[in-house]
Motif scaffolding. Structure first.
Motif, mmCIF file in Angstrom:
data_model
loop_
_atom_site.group_PDB
_atom_site.id
_atom_site.type_symbol
_atom_site.label_atom_id
_atom_site.label_comp_id
_atom_site.label_asym_id
_atom_site.label_seq_id
_atom_site.Cartn_x
_atom_site.Cartn_y
_atom_site.Cartn_z
ATOM 1 N N SER A 93 -4.536 31.003 66.618
ATOM 2 C CA SER A 93 -5.594 30.400 65.811
ATOM 3 C C SER A 93 -6.809 30.044 66.661
ATOM 4 O O SER A 93 -7.955 30.297 66.275
ATOM 5 C CB SER A 93 -5.064 29.144 65.115
ATOM 6 O OG SER A 93 -4.012 29.465 64.233
ATOM 7 N N TRP A 94 -6.567 29.425 67.845
ATOM 8 C CA TRP A 94 -7.694 29.028 68.690
ATOM 9 C C TRP A 94 -8.463 30.246 69.198
ATOM 10 O O TRP A 94 -9.694 30.231 69.258
ATOM 11 C CB TRP A 94 -7.206 28.179 69.853
ATOM 12 C CG TRP A 94 -8.339 27.673 70.719
ATOM 13 C CD1 TRP A 94 -8.601 27.975 72.006
ATOM 14 C CD2 TRP A 94 -9.380 26.786 70.306
ATOM 15 N NE1 TRP A 94 -9.730 27.321 72.446
ATOM 16 C CE2 TRP A 94 -10.237 26.580 71.414
ATOM 17 C CE3 TRP A 94 -9.684 26.136 69.098
ATOM 18 C CZ2 TRP A 94 -11.361 25.761 71.352
ATOM 19 C CZ3 TRP A 94 -10.817 25.316 69.047
ATOM 20 C CH2 TRP A 94 -11.637 25.141 70.166
ATOM 21 N N THR A 95 -7.746 31.302 69.531
ATOM 22 C CA THR A 95 -8.426 32.504 70.006
ATOM 23 C C THR A 95 -9.287 33.100 68.902
ATOM 24 O O THR A 95 -10.400 33.571 69.146
ATOM 25 C CB THR A 95 -7.393 33.534 70.476
ATOM 26 O OG1 THR A 95 -6.571 32.930 71.479
ATOM 27 C CG2 THR A 95 -8.073 34.762 71.068
ATOM 28 N N THR A 96 -8.786 33.064 67.680
ATOM 29 C CA THR A 96 -9.564 33.570 66.553
ATOM 30 C C THR A 96 -10.814 32.715 66.333
ATOM 31 O O THR A 96 -11.912 33.241 66.129
ATOM 32 C CB THR A 96 -8.704 33.570 65.279
ATOM 33 O OG1 THR A 96 -7.537 34.349 65.507
ATOM 34 C CG2 THR A 96 -9.475 34.155 64.104
ATOM 35 N N LEU A 97 -10.667 31.405 66.421
ATOM 36 C CA LEU A 97 -11.802 30.505 66.197
ATOM 37 C C LEU A 97 -12.897 30.669 67.241
ATOM 38 O O LEU A 97 -14.078 30.471 66.959
ATOM 39 C CB LEU A 97 -11.324 29.053 66.207
ATOM 40 C CG LEU A 97 -10.493 28.591 65.008
ATOM 41 C CD1 LEU A 97 -9.934 27.204 65.272
ATOM 42 C CD2 LEU A 97 -11.329 28.594 63.739
ATOM 43 N N ASP A 100 -10.541 25.304 58.457
ATOM 44 C CA ASP A 100 -9.814 24.029 58.538
ATOM 45 C C ASP A 100 -8.359 24.245 58.918
ATOM 46 O O ASP A 100 -7.793 23.524 59.746
ATOM 47 C CB ASP A 100 -9.889 23.292 57.196
ATOM 48 C CG ASP A 100 -11.284 22.758 56.909
ATOM 49 O OD1 ASP A 100 -12.074 22.613 57.873
ATOM 50 O OD2 ASP A 100 -11.581 22.489 55.738
ATOM 51 N N ALA A 101 -7.750 25.252 58.291
ATOM 52 C CA ALA A 101 -6.334 25.530 58.556
ATOM 53 C C ALA A 101 -6.129 25.933 60.004
ATOM 54 O O ALA A 101 -5.170 25.493 60.664
ATOM 55 C CB ALA A 101 -5.833 26.627 57.621
ATOM 56 N N MET A 102 -7.038 26.757 60.514
ATOM 57 C CA MET A 102 -6.885 27.215 61.890
ATOM 58 C C MET A 102 -7.129 26.091 62.896
ATOM 59 O O MET A 102 -6.457 26.014 63.918
ATOM 60 C CB MET A 102 -7.831 28.381 62.168
ATOM 61 C CG MET A 102 -7.375 29.666 61.546
ATOM 62 S SD MET A 102 -8.079 31.080 62.380
ATOM 63 C CE MET A 102 -7.361 32.375 61.400
ATOM 64 N N LEU A 103 -8.083 25.219 62.605
ATOM 65 C CA LEU A 103 -8.304 24.076 63.493
ATOM 66 C C LEU A 103 -7.055 23.204 63.559
ATOM 67 O O LEU A 103 -6.651 22.751 64.629
ATOM 68 C CB LEU A 103 -9.486 23.239 62.997
ATOM 69 C CG LEU A 103 -10.878 23.673 63.434
ATOM 70 C CD1 LEU A 103 -11.924 22.756 62.819
ATOM 71 C CD2 LEU A 103 -11.012 23.660 64.951
ATOM 72 N N PRO A 152 -16.332 27.499 71.372
ATOM 73 C CA PRO A 152 -17.156 28.637 70.918
ATOM 74 C C PRO A 152 -18.621 28.470 71.307
ATOM 75 O O PRO A 152 -19.216 27.413 71.038
ATOM 76 C CB PRO A 152 -16.973 28.630 69.396
ATOM 77 C CG PRO A 152 -16.455 27.270 69.068
ATOM 78 C CD PRO A 152 -15.687 26.811 70.245
ATOM 79 N N PRO A 153 -19.220 29.484 71.945
ATOM 80 C CA PRO A 153 -20.615 29.360 72.396
ATOM 81 C C PRO A 153 -21.614 29.246 71.246
ATOM 82 O O PRO A 153 -22.660 28.635 71.392
ATOM 83 C CB PRO A 153 -20.840 30.642 73.207
ATOM 84 C CG PRO A 153 -19.800 31.602 72.702
ATOM 85 C CD PRO A 153 -18.623 30.787 72.301
#
Length: 1138
Positions: free
Chosen positions: A144-148, A162-165, A183-184
């Motif tokens: 999830s964090w890599t996707t975000l 929200d779900a991924m966070l 995320p930049p």
């Protein structure tokens, strides 16, 4: 919605493409495999076993829409999750999972991340619990964090975000700052969501992680709302950033508006004073007056003085005067520590007092006393006392003793157990409650009522307690025991033993009481308590006994040892089967706080030799996965030659490990330290010049940064050198050989410290304070004292130069006007000075002490009595003062003796024999640097006053005597009860007797435990400094395995001639900490081979001994990640085929 769903799927694919690359191609990014592996290890450490394949009861699907419940989870989800788990654990087995592992790794990774079921997996995880949720989360969190953090997330559906966070949070908790990888570019609404998550994580984050968050959110705010950047230019040593095309923010930009402050939240405590000055006045006032200010800073316990004062200065601008701001004092939080409050009425004083509980800066005690006086001016009721909070300790013993019974009971019931009462206050409260009867028998209910002041209970009360009820109240028992002295604990244990057997006590006693249980008591426990062992905190001697017993009964489960680990010997580690060695080392490094340097060295050698049996050139050809499997704590002990030979291909994993490594387990003189640093620099520079390293590169060194020399720093880009010096100011240890040159470089880089601002001193001060001359030369600026006190609380070592500087700053006003105003009594101790200085009162000269008035001496005698290292001249003057104030020895009471503490050392031997010395007070004055003749006199005095005889001393009395048992003569030591001595010795082992007395105590130990040649590790640890009484023959007879268990404080007490009787193998076995305690005189008595052995022990570099055969039977209870991989795969097959 469909468009956003397609975007979400695209993001997963892009993330997969990034993660499909080798780690070396994605520098500084969090590695999915590493994160998942660590989270799985956490699951195991929490006691979660691998879930069995009872998949129908794993998750609750009831809240999912019927369509989603019925979707096919057997195809892409199955392949994705299995591949993800396989990648995370490094499982390469072919026998049972071939059918689900794709042949092409890139294709596998892309398929893994191109997963349409991640949302469903997160929802299912929300509705699961325990082991099932934990192991699935281990994969879903990093995914999830890599996707975000993949570019393009801005079009993601808000619910998905929200779900991924929520799912990603566990992956961030232990992530090194350089790999936090925020995320930049992110939408404003999503930035708010990320900061909401960061707010929840604030308290568990390290200072470095918080700094990364602040840097990120400041940049996001200025880019999004002001179209400018705060990032440094490209020539700063940083890597090129997309924001470099943006215009730099103007210094006058008022960017810290109301929205920004709400967004930053508790991270406001990491801003700079310049940031606070960038807040528009009306917005800062609105923020302070809102509920946001208090809620955001309520969790912040410390803030730099310069930032606190800037905040206060700006907030004061919101009000017309100090009293108007005081009406809002309950909002100040940690800012109250530096608030210069005017005289306040009781209601406002009460408000401000509530904010000062966590303040320890100079001057705050004076403020608290003034506020307490105000609160108590109109009332002395229990309610008023309770409203004082922790400031109740500022009431005098007389005030406390005078409280009516009902008020006293209310105060004791509601005051927190950790309130730091003085000895005289404790005595006043306890005696008031007991009605003046010192040894009154108390009920369990009364004892529970006294728990907040239990450390003031006399031992005669504790011996008479009724155990049954109190044993069934674990919270009360914990509160009662946590601040007791060892003599009190032993007395209480004797009372509890009357009606409870050792097995019951073992189950119910909290840590402090448990640790005064003797080895004899442990021997009486049955063998059915092993499940209780891991939940307790044991002393080293108890751990040694339990480890041996568990080993002999084949119950030594390394993953469940916890505090028992400190009792494991190198011999036990050596007997672990080769096939179980990796699992064993992973298990013991999960609780590093219980692992000694000696054990780490032994475990690393066992592991390295085992690995080299697989391949002779194992470390020359080691793969990334193989290196990753070696616990970081043990990798630090890799011999320098092997460190140098590590292949370049292993650099990404090596750097990841070094970034998070804690070097405290590595001996200070270990040759591995420079070797690890050199290898890390080679990895970072990739064969190029050090001048090309960036700040981000250097941050990946972790604590190895602390090993950098000034010559290496000078080779770097100037801006990288500056940032590195700032980072080095947080180092727990700087090698002595590097310090002088580093201080010189520091001054060359940041100019003369006398010109530094308060903010610069806060950042660089810890590095400058390593130099005594630089410390002494610091100017007396208005802010200097506050900053140095602030830094002092963060230093691992406080030099005498710093103590003297603080003493000087305290008694010398910073301005000439104030100095002239105070000129008449500038060098006289005052109550305020003495209360503020604490232990630094040792720097008053006898002449200055002589200027104390009777009132000042009476008010501060207990503070002055806590100082253990007065000179003879100071003691003479203080004894003179005591006689002037309290009268001759015949007039001095027991209470006064208790208050005088170490000042009693100034009395003559004749006077010491007649002073009313309570046995209960002996532990409090044991560390006052007594001479041998004085200890004899004190023993005579305490024996006379308490009607004691040597033969009548029980275990509790021996423990309470502490250091003064050294005052017994040979005949009296022979009269000591052997059984009582065996019961007591584990709690009195740190006494430091003259050698002749230690010999007599050693003889008693031999009669109690047998010849030293048969003493176990538990015996040696229990005996502590009494070991110093062994003669040459006895020392030489000690088993090699017990040498690491010698108390390090015992080493310098051994006469040099006796110490020279230790063999080469015994000296090698001492370990780094004990070897470092060897005195110059002891070293000079050794032969060449012995000195070489001692050197190997100190550096942890003794030669590898050949192992005799395959080491022991397999340890079936020890399982590493690879061992539980297959069950997890089958579990997921069952789950996903539902």
């Amino acid at each position: 919605m469909a468009s956003k769903g397609r975007t979400f799927l695209l993001l997963l694919t892009v993330a997969g493409a990034a993660l499909a690359k080798p780690a070396s191609m994605v520098p500084g990014k969090p590695d999915f495999k590493d994160m998942a592996k660590k989270l799985m290890m956490k699951c195991q450490n929490m006691g979660y076993q691998m879930p069995m394949m009872q998949h129908n009861s794993i998750f609750n699907y009831s809240d999912l829409p019927v369509k989603e419940r019925n979707q096919d989870l057997s195809s892409s989800s199955l392949s994705t999750l299995l591949d993800a788990l396989n990648l995370a654990t490094g499982d390469t087995s072919k026998d049972s999972v071939d059918s689900v592992i794709m042949a092409d790794s890139d294709e596998t990774s892309n398929k893994m991340w191109n997963c349409t079921k991640l949302r469903q997996m997160i929802r299912l995880m929300r509705n699961s619990s325990g082991a099932y949720a934990c192991y699935i989360q281990a994969v879903v969190a990093p995914m999830s964090w890599t996707t975000l953090t993949t570019p393009g997330e801005n079009n993601m559906d808000s619910d998905d975000y929200d779900a991924m966070l929520w799912a990603a949070k566990p992956a961030l908790q232990d992530m090194p700052p350089s790999r936090l990888n925020l995320p930049p570019e992110v939408k404003a609404q999503y930035m708010e969501k990320i900061m909401n998550m960061m707010r929840d994580m604030h308290d568990t984050m390290s200072d470095q992680q918080r700094a990364c968050v602040v840097k990120w959110v400041k940049e996001q705010i200025t880019q999004k709302y002001f179209n400018c950047t705060m990032m440094p230019p490209s020539d700063s040593g940083e890597e090129s950033k997309p924001s470099e095309s943006m215009e730099r923010c103007n210094r006058s930009l008022k960017w810290l508006n109301l929205k920004a402050m709400k967004t930053i939240g508790p991270y406001l405590s990491r801003l700079t004073p310049q940031d606070v000055d960038s807040s528009p006045r009306d917005k800062l006032c609105e923020f302070f007056q809102s509920a946001w200010f208090k809620s955001n800073l309520s969790s912040v316990s410390k803030m730099n003085p310069s930032l606190s004062k800037t905040f206060l200065k700006r907030i004061q601008e919101c009000y017309s005067g100090k009293k108007e701001l005081a009406e809002h004092a309950d909002k100040l939080g940690t800012l109250a520590c530096y608030y210069d409050a005017p005289d306040l009425p009781p209601d406002l004083s009460r408000k401000l007092l509530s904010q000062l509980d966590n303040c320890d800066n100079p001057g705050v005690r004076t403020l608290r006393k003034r506020l307490v006086q105000s609160v108590m001016s109109n009332s002395t009721s229990a309610q008023s006392v309770l409203e004082l909070g922790s400031s109740v300790t500022l009431l005098s013993p007389t005030q406390l003793f005078a409280l009516p019974d009902t008020d006293l009971k209310a105060v004791l019931k509601n005051v927190r157990p950790n309130v730091p009462w003085s000895k005289s206050q404790l005595k006043a409260l306890v005696m008031a409650y007991l009605g003046g009867k010192k040894c009154k028998e108390v009920t369990s209910e009364e004892l529970i009522a006294l728990q907040s002041v239990a450390e003031g209970l006399p031992s005669c009360v504790l011996k008479r307690i009724r155990p049954r009820e109190i044993l069934d109240d674990p919270d009360a028992l914990r509160n009662i025991s946590k601040r007791m002295r060892r003599g009190q604990l032993k007395a209480m244990l004797l009372g509890l033993r009357k009606d409870a057997d050792p097995s019951e006590l073992l189950q119910k006693l909290p840590g402090p009481l448990l640790q005064v249980m003797s080895l004899n008591d442990l021997r009486k426990t049955n063998s059915t308590f092993w499940d209780q062992v891991e939940k307790k905190n044991w002393s080293q001697s108890q751990a040694a006994y339990l480890a041996k017993r568990m080993h002999d009964e084949n119950q030594l489960n390394y993953r469940r040892l916890r505090s028992v680990l400190q009792g494991v010997t190198c011999k036990m580690i050596g007997k672990v089967a080769d096939r179980d060695t990796l699992d064993m080392t992973q298990a013991i490094t999960e609780t590093p706080q219980w692992l000694s340097k000696v054990q780490a060295i032994c475990a690393s050698r066992k592991l390295f030799s085992t690995l080299e049996k697989e391949r002779a050139d194992y470390f020359k050809t080691i793969s990334e996965d193989e290196l990753d499997n070696i616990p970081t704590l043990l990798l630090l002990h890799l011999p320098p030659a092997k460190v140098k030979d590590l292949p370049d291909s292993a650099c990404p994993v090596f750097l990841d490990k070094m970034e998070v490594a804690n070097l405290s387990s590595l001996p200070v003189q270990a040759p591995s330290r420079p070797a690890l640093l050199q290898r890390a620099l080679r990895c970072l520079s990739k064969g190029k010049d050090l001048s090309e390293l960036t700040t981000e590169d250097v941050s990946r060194l972790g604590q190895l940064l602390c090993e950098l020399s000034a010559s290496q720093l000078r080779l770097m880009n100037p801006n990288v050198t500056r940032s590195s010096l700032r980072a080095m100011a947080t180092c727990p240890h700087i090698p002595q050989r590097n310090r002088a040159d580093l201080i010189q470089l520091l001054i060359q880089t940041f100019k003369d410290p006398s010109d530094w601002s308060a903010e610069t001193m806060e950042v660089l001060g810890p590095l400058l304070l390593l130099d005594d001359n630089a410390t002494s030369a610091l100017p007396n600026k208005p802010w200097m004292k506050d900053v140095l006190y602030f830094l002092k609380s963060r230093l691992s070592y406080i030099s005498d130069a710093l103590k003297k500087k603080l003493f000087y700053l305290t008694i010398t006003p910073p301005s000439n006007a104030e100095r002239r105003k105070r000129a008449a009594d500038a060098d006289a101790p005052t109550i305020t000075f003495i209360e503020e200085l604490g232990a630094d009162n040792v720097f008053w000269t006898p002449e200055q002490m002589d200027k104390m008035s009777t009132e000042i001496f009476i008010s501060t005698v207990e503070i002055l009595g806590r100082i253990t290292d007065y000179s003879a001249d100071q003691l003479k003057m203080l004894q003179k003062k005591a006689t002037e104030v309290f009268g001759q020895v015949s007039q001095i009471t027991e209470s006064v003796v208790m208050q005088m503490g170490c000042i009693t050392r100034g009395f003559s031997n004749t006077d010491l024999k007649t002073l009313p010395l309570s046995l209960d007070a002996m532990e409090d004055i044991a560390d006052c640097s007594w001479m041998e003749s004085q200890m004899q006199s004190v023993w005579m005095g305490v024996a006379k006053y308490n009607n004691l005889t040597a033969q009548g001393l029980g275990a509790a009395e021996m423990v309470m005597l502490n250091q003064f048992i050294c005052g017994l003569n040979q005949s009296e030591i022979r009269q000591l009860n052997k059984e009582a001595f065996k019961d007591a010795v584990g709690s009195m082992g740190d006494i430091r007797c003259p050698y002749q007395v230690a010999q007599h105590l050693k003889s008693l130990a031999v009669s109690a435990f047998g010849d030293p040649s048969i003493w176990t590790e538990a015996h040696v640890s229990d005996l502590g400094n009494i070991i110093a009484g062994l003669d040459r023959t006895e020392l030489a007879s000690l088993k090699e395995s017990v040498c690491p268990f010698l108390s390090k404080t015992a080493i310098p007490l051994i006469p040099a001639d006796n110490f020279a009787a230790l063999s080469v193998t015994q000296l090698e076995a001492l370990g780094p900490d004990n070897a470092a305690m060897v005195t110059t005189e002891q070293q000079e008595a050794l032969g060449d081979e012995q000195r070489a052995a001692l050197q190997r022990a100190e550096t942890g570099s003794q030669e590898q001994k050949p192992n005799t055969g395959e080491s022991g039977a397999p340890s079936l209870s020890v399982e590493g990640i690879s061992a539980f991989m297959k069950p997890l795969l089958f579990f997921l097959i069952g789950l996903l085929l539902l």
